[in-house]
Design an enzyme around this catalytic site. Sequence first.
Site, PDB file in Angstrom:
ATOM      1  N   ASP A 289      40.496 -21.484  28.594  1.00 47.94           N
ATOM      2  CA  ASP A 289      41.190 -22.096  29.728  1.00 47.94           C
ATOM      3  C   ASP A 289      42.620 -22.511  29.382  1.00 47.94           C
ATOM      4  O   ASP A 289      43.582 -22.089  30.035  1.00 47.94           O
ATOM      5  CB  ASP A 289      40.399 -23.308  30.249  1.00 47.94           C
ATOM      6  CG  ASP A 289      39.007 -22.930  30.733  1.00 47.94           C
ATOM      7  OD1 ASP A 289      38.881 -21.848  31.326  1.00 47.94           O
ATOM      8  OD2 ASP A 289      38.074 -23.712  30.516  1.00 47.94           O
TER       9      ASP A 289
ATOM     10  N   LEU B 266      45.312 -31.063  19.353  1.00 43.95           N
ATOM     11  CA  LEU B 266      44.950 -32.313  18.689  1.00 43.95           C
ATOM     12  C   LEU B 266      43.792 -32.084  17.734  1.00 43.95           C
ATOM     13  O   LEU B 266      42.759 -31.535  18.126  1.00 43.95           O
ATOM     14  CB  LEU B 266      44.547 -33.367  19.722  1.00 43.95           C
ATOM     15  CG  LEU B 266      45.576 -33.691  20.809  1.00 43.95           C
ATOM     16  CD1 LEU B 266      45.038 -34.781  21.722  1.00 43.95           C
ATOM     17  CD2 LEU B 266      46.905 -34.100  20.201  1.00 43.95           C
TER      18      LEU B 266
ATOM     19  N   CYS C  87      38.239 -39.820  26.531  1.00 37.44           N
ATOM     20  CA  CYS C  87      39.174 -38.981  25.785  1.00 37.44           C
ATOM     21  C   CYS C  87      40.354 -38.585  26.666  1.00 37.44           C
ATOM     22  O   CYS C  87      41.512 -38.649  26.233  1.00 37.44           O
ATOM     23  CB  CYS C  87      38.450 -37.749  25.262  1.00 37.44           C
ATOM     24  SG  CYS C  87      39.489 -36.648  24.276  1.00 37.44           S
TER      25      CYS C  87
ATOM     26  N   CYS D 113      32.068 -32.942  22.106  1.00 39.76           N
ATOM     27  CA  CYS D 113      32.646 -32.193  20.992  1.00 39.76           C
ATOM     28  C   CYS D 113      32.219 -32.708  19.619  1.00 39.76           C
ATOM     29  O   CYS D 113      32.066 -31.927  18.687  1.00 39.76           O
ATOM     30  CB  CYS D 113      34.167 -32.177  21.103  1.00 39.76           C
ATOM     31  SG  CYS D 113      34.972 -33.782  20.912  1.00 39.76           S
TER      32      CYS D 113
END
Length: 381
Positions: free
Chosen positions: A32, A52, A120, A217
């Site tokens: 994406d 990041l 996040c 994640c």
Amino acid sequence: MSLDDTPVLNSLGFAKPPAQTRVVVAMSGGVDSSVVAAMLAEEGYDVVGVTLQLYDHGAALAKKGACCAGVDIHDARRVAEEMGFPHYVLDYENIFQDAVIDEFADSYLAGATPVPCIRCNERVKFKDLLETAKDLDADCMATGHYIQRVMGDAGPQLHSAADANRDQSYFLFSTTAEQLDYLRFPLGHLPSKDATRALAAKYGLAVADKPDSQDICFVPNGNYASVIEKLRPGAAEAGEIVDTEGKVLGTHNGVIHYTIGQRRGLGIGGLADPLYVVRLDVDKKHVIVGPKELLSTRTIPVREINWIGDGKLTDVAEREITVRVRSTRPPRPAILRPISETEAEVELLTPEEGVSPGQACVFYDPESPRIFGGGWIWRGY
């Protein structure tokens, strides 16, 4: 100014050529955000890719589907090289630990069901990274989220994605009006994920067939409890499974292994009727179970509200909206009654099962795809 003198806006909404418009693209290494970066680079924008590093990518290399792990950083860097724009990796491990992972652990220990992906976005990507983009003199920051930014009479509005199956509005409700002014979401109008992958193939990106990231994640294989035990040693203390009258039905090896609405894996078989987790009492180390009807909730207290609708939240005593209390459920009709600018009571017109503290309650316009914001569900029932 005549109509002929109206400045022509580029695709990102700026009255200047793409080559004079700098855009920082938040690149996770997935298809994406890679497509967003490639698309804008092809259009001639001054693209800067930023990835990041959120946690120890060395330990995450073997985890399939991890976001911003070592392989993802490599993939993002490769896309930047292929498309010819600069790419930077920023070490955000400490920030991510403090702003997301620690709260995730503490919320679970308190019996809540947190959504770290929202935190996040709120505390890392749309706060610290956004400020970094401004430090790089970028005109805006673009991401690969499936959501739409639509200009309204009073400024940009947040709208659901065209593809309801990919819509990420539940995870972006805390986006503020100021952040929305700076952000861009180039994929929100696409009809499907297949359209995104087709664009990746068109640009010749090596990640065109890369699988989507799964689960949280930093939680391998969706095993929340194992992560909590590593972060908070001793957290999985044994206790009792009780009914709503306090009768002991069995034992458990830690409240952190259970969630509101859970039926399977309770270890209390042999009962006539199925039982569900209806409440968690962390102080007593009790997992409280009961019949399914006890999971039904009509009134939801919400706090830490981010309101991005018109006017102020408290301008009216109540308003008809639709709300989503889980990312996997469609919006349901409700009444929103403000208590303050950051707290409200939500009344569901049809009771919802499995509403849990720590989850988000996201507000939608019942007449359009617009998101009005939302807040956090904050106590048990």
